[in-house]
Design a protein around this motif. Structure first.
Motif, PDB file in Angstrom:
ATOM      1  N   TRP A 136      18.003   4.572   6.247  1.00 51.68           N
ATOM      2  CA  TRP A 136      19.748   5.216   6.206  1.00 51.68           C
ATOM      3  C   TRP A 136      20.359   4.042   4.832  1.00 51.68           C
ATOM      4  N   HIS A 137      19.382   3.178   4.890  1.00 47.63           N
ATOM      5  CA  HIS A 137      20.318   2.217   3.850  1.00 47.63           C
ATOM      6  C   HIS A 137      20.395   3.256   2.633  1.00 47.63           C
ATOM      7  N   PRO A 138      21.515   2.784   1.696  1.00 46.63           N
ATOM      8  CA  PRO A 138      21.892   3.607   0.835  1.00 46.63           C
ATOM      9  C   PRO A 138      21.121   2.698  -0.608  1.00 46.63           C
ATOM     10  N   PHE A 139      20.850   1.218  -0.614  1.00 47.67           N
ATOM     11  CA  PHE A 139      19.924   0.250  -1.312  1.00 47.67           C
ATOM     12  C   PHE A 139      19.008   0.728  -1.090  1.00 47.67           C
ATOM     13  N   PHE A 140      18.591   0.889  -0.103  1.00 41.55           N
ATOM     14  CA  PHE A 140      17.020   1.489   0.216  1.00 41.55           C
ATOM     15  C   PHE A 140      16.007   2.812  -1.629  1.00 41.55           C
ATOM     16  N   LEU A 141      17.325   3.450  -1.492  1.00 40.60           N
ATOM     17  CA  LEU A 141      17.619   4.407  -2.261  1.00 40.60           C
ATOM     18  C   LEU A 141      17.407   3.956  -3.935  1.00 40.60           C
ATOM     19  N   GLN A 142      18.276   3.095  -3.669  1.00 45.49           N
ATOM     20  CA  GLN A 142      18.356   2.042  -5.057  1.00 45.49           C
ATOM     21  C   GLN A 142      17.158   1.485  -5.650  1.00 45.49           C
ATOM     22  N   GLY A 143      16.242   1.223  -4.877  1.00 41.91           N
ATOM     23  CA  GLY A 143      14.976   1.150  -4.966  1.00 41.91           C
ATOM     24  C   GLY A 143      14.132   1.949  -5.843  1.00 41.91           C
ATOM     25  N   GLY A 178       0.684  -1.511   0.008  1.00 43.85           N
ATOM     26  CA  GLY A 178      -0.521   0.341   0.089  1.00 43.85           C
ATOM     27  C   GLY A 178       0.616   1.379  -0.042  1.00 43.85           C
ATOM     28  N   SER A 179       2.494   1.363  -0.145  1.00 43.73           N
ATOM     29  CA  SER A 179       2.945   2.744  -0.262  1.00 43.73           C
ATOM     30  C   SER A 179       4.088   2.314  -1.098  1.00 43.73           C
ATOM     31  N   PHE A 180       5.074   3.577  -1.263  1.00 45.19           N
ATOM     32  CA  PHE A 180       5.538   2.861  -2.575  1.00 45.19           C
ATOM     33  C   PHE A 180       6.919   2.389  -1.704  1.00 45.19           C
ATOM     34  N   LYS A 181       7.143   2.103  -0.161  1.00 48.82           N
ATOM     35  CA  LYS A 181       8.435   1.770   0.360  1.00 48.82           C
ATOM     36  C   LYS A 181       8.547   0.484  -0.179  1.00 48.82           C
ATOM     37  N   ASP A 182       7.601   0.175  -0.800  1.00 48.10           N
ATOM     38  CA  ASP A 182       7.638  -1.477  -1.309  1.00 48.10           C
ATOM     39  C   ASP A 182       9.153  -1.325  -2.241  1.00 48.10           C
ATOM     40  N   ARG A 183       9.464  -0.634  -3.125  1.00 49.60           N
ATOM     41  CA  ARG A 183      10.137  -0.104  -3.918  1.00 49.60           C
ATOM     42  C   ARG A 183      11.376  -0.413  -3.316  1.00 49.60           C
ATOM     43  N   GLY A 184      11.457   0.525  -2.810  1.00 46.71           N
ATOM     44  CA  GLY A 184      13.019   0.410  -1.800  1.00 46.71           C
ATOM     45  C   GLY A 184      13.180  -0.390  -0.733  1.00 46.71           C
ATOM     46  N   THR A 185      12.755  -1.241  -0.212  1.00 49.68           N
ATOM     47  CA  THR A 185      12.494  -2.650   0.611  1.00 49.68           C
ATOM     48  C   THR A 185      12.357  -3.738  -0.168  1.00 49.68           C
ATOM     49  N   SER A 186      11.689  -4.162  -1.110  1.00 49.93           N
ATOM     50  CA  SER A 186      12.492  -4.968  -2.475  1.00 49.93           C
ATOM     51  C   SER A 186      13.636  -5.495  -2.559  1.00 49.93           C
ATOM     52  N   VAL A 187      14.388  -3.772  -3.146  1.00 50.53           N
ATOM     53  CA  VAL A 187      15.977  -4.094  -3.055  1.00 50.53           C
ATOM     54  C   VAL A 187      17.481  -3.919  -1.845  1.00 50.53           C
ATOM     55  N   MET A 188      16.678  -3.426  -1.079  1.00 50.56           N
ATOM     56  CA  MET A 188      16.963  -3.745   0.191  1.00 50.56           C
ATOM     57  C   MET A 188      16.960  -4.974   1.176  1.00 50.56           C
ATOM     58  N   ILE A 189      16.390  -5.502   1.404  1.00 54.23           N
ATOM     59  CA  ILE A 189      16.026  -6.697   1.537  1.00 54.23           C
ATOM     60  C   ILE A 189      16.143  -8.256   0.845  1.00 54.23           C
ATOM     61  N   SER A 190      16.382  -7.451  -0.467  1.00 50.12           N
ATOM     62  CA  SER A 190      16.565  -8.756  -1.615  1.00 50.12           C
ATOM     63  C   SER A 190      18.456  -8.571  -1.068  1.00 50.12           C
ATOM     64  N   SER A 235       8.146  -4.900   7.308  1.00 47.82           N
ATOM     65  CA  SER A 235       7.843  -6.386   7.925  1.00 47.82           C
ATOM     66  C   SER A 235       7.588  -8.203   6.882  1.00 47.82           C
ATOM     67  N   ALA A 236       6.724  -7.206   5.173  1.00 47.54           N
ATOM     68  CA  ALA A 236       6.730  -8.206   4.658  1.00 47.54           C
ATOM     69  C   ALA A 236       7.172  -8.517   4.082  1.00 47.54           C
ATOM     70  N   TYR A 237       8.490  -8.041   3.601  1.00 47.50           N
ATOM     71  CA  TYR A 237       8.883  -8.427   2.421  1.00 47.50           C
ATOM     72  C   TYR A 237      10.592  -9.517   3.595  1.00 47.50           C
ATOM     73  N   CYS A 238      10.489  -8.741   4.658  1.00 42.45           N
ATOM     74  CA  CYS A 238      10.901  -9.626   5.631  1.00 42.45           C
ATOM     75  C   CYS A 238       9.919 -10.925   5.747  1.00 42.45           C
ATOM     76  N   ALA A 239       9.179 -11.292   5.860  1.00 45.47           N
ATOM     77  CA  ALA A 239       8.422 -12.286   5.698  1.00 45.47           C
ATOM     78  C   ALA A 239       8.284 -13.383   4.663  1.00 45.47           C
ATOM     79  N   ALA A 240       8.665 -13.388   3.500  1.00 48.43           N
ATOM     80  CA  ALA A 240       9.039 -12.780   2.053  1.00 48.43           C
ATOM     81  C   ALA A 240       9.789 -14.147   2.718  1.00 48.43           C
ATOM     82  N   ALA A 241      10.815 -13.116   2.929  1.00 50.41           N
ATOM     83  CA  ALA A 241      12.747 -13.777   2.646  1.00 50.41           C
ATOM     84  C   ALA A 241      12.313 -14.555   3.474  1.00 50.41           C
ATOM     85  N   GLY A 242      12.128 -14.641   4.868  1.00 53.55           N
ATOM     86  CA  GLY A 242      12.187 -15.334   6.044  1.00 53.55           C
ATOM     87  C   GLY A 242      13.640 -15.010   6.973  1.00 53.55           C
TER      88      GLY A 242
END
Length: 380
Positions: A191-198, A95-107, A130-137
């Protein structure tokens, strides 16, 4: 030149082979050194997610953690007589744009064997991590202010995250997260630079949406400023790759009740300046001391952009007006739409230009606030 982490304030660099680094030795935020960008031939058009732009990332991530983020609608419309296109980032998986950054950071973190993280958030960032951590275990602990919308807290808990509510404001929550980061990896969207990459894939996607061209203006809202920085990164890379011939102007709104970026912008400085703050219905922007304040301001100025501070009543009015167009966006999102008329009146948006307005989060994320706005007098 090989990409690396860079502390823009001191010029110190660090290798990307240190994937768990999230800030410099001096405690400053890091970014990734400038990248050459990609061309339309590099876009993997067979992949329906932001990972169609994976060639633009500084490292290879062969097994991304993805929930289908990206490829959000671009909806043509108008606002105060100004033709605009609304980029519906609230249609992302959480439900928010944050998923872009989170997907790349958590990956990236999953690729390097991280098994537990903490994140501090006023809601949307925590839900997304929380969602992407769940997907990643990956185990996740989300720190949030006690005043955070219950719907956002519920969403984080539904994904299996541990939620710790912190007394005090957003700054108190950030301070507690920094304290806990001594023992648990800090997967911070601020903080995380890879969040911005997403997040930079937002710029690439707008470019593709518009037939491989840049808009004249991008209107967005800023708390910590990740959409601003993401757009700056993405469009700068497209400029470097020769795919566009100019940067779009970044036109950035903040709620008048919490507008530290706007205060510094108006003062003509890249340093924090004193400004009064008060609670705001746009809770996602209630950040009194943005970690990347100098970098956000430089990005706006580099684009010949502008800023506006929006009163609470105008944010609420924008929520209702967007809903009347079929766009159910949370107050934080609506702050950007509320500023369109201000920018047009100043001449920052000019007749005949193409303007994209980023709607960052769904109204479903802030049920209590939405009830009070849509149905005055509601106790919800």
């Amino acid at each position: 030149m090989t990409a690396r982490y860079i502390d823009e304030r001191s010029g110190t660099g660090y290798p990307l082979t240190d994937p768990l680094r999230w800030r410099s030795e001096s405690g400053a935020p890091l970014s990734v050194s400038p990248l050459p960008g990609i061309t339309r031939a590099d876009v993997d058009t067979g992949r329906r997610s932001l990972w169609r732009y994976r060639a633009a990332l500084p490292v290879d991530i062969p097994a991304p953690v993805s929930l289908g983020e990206g490829c959000t609608p671009l909806i043509d419309g108008s606002w105060d007589g100004v033709p605009v296109s609304f980029k519906a980032e609230w249609s992302a998986p959480t439900g928010s744009f944050k998923d872009r950054g989170t997907s790349v950071m958590i990956s990236l973190l999953a690729q390097h064997g991280v098994t537990e993280v903490i994140e501090d958030s006023s809601g949307n960032g925590g839900s997304s991590v929380s969602a992407y951590c769940a997907a990643a275990g990956i185990r996740a602990r989300i720190l949030a202010p006690e005043s955070t919308s219950p719907a956002k807290i519920l969403q984080s808990r539904a994904y299996g995250a541990e939620v710790q509510l912190v007394p005090g404001d957003r700054e108190a929550t950030a301070a507690e997260a920094l304290r806990q980061s001594a023992h648990t990896y800090y997967a911070s969207h601020n903080w995380h630079p890879f969040f911005l990459q997403g997040v930079k894939t937002l710029a690439y996607e707008i470019w593709e949406d518009l037939g491989w061209s840049a808009p004249d203006n991008v209107v967005t809202v800023a708390g910590a400023g990740s959409t601003v920085l993401g757009c700056d990164l993405g469009f700068s890379e497209l400029l470097a790759a020769g795919e566009i011939d100019r940067l779009p102007r970044l036109l950035v709104a903040q709620p008048a009740n919490c507008a530290p970026l706007h205060a510094s912008f108006r003062a003509g400085t890249d340093a924090p300046v004193p400004c009064d703050t008060a609670p705001t219905i746009a809770e996602g922007t209630a950040i009194q001391r943005p970690v990347r304040l100098p970098e956000v301001l430089r990005a706006i100025r580099r684009s010949d952009g502008d800023m506006a501070a929006v009163p609470e009543a105008e944010i609420e009015d924008a929520v209702r007006r967007l809903a009347a167009k079929g766009l159910y966006t949370e107050p934080t999102s609506a702050t950007a739409a509320a500023a369109i008329g201000v920018f047009a009146a100043r001449g920052a948006i000019r007749p005949g230009e193409r303007t994209v307005v980023v709607l960052t989060g769904s109204g479903l994320k802030a049920a209590g606030a939405m009830a009070r706005i849509i149905t005055p007098g509601s106790a919800a």
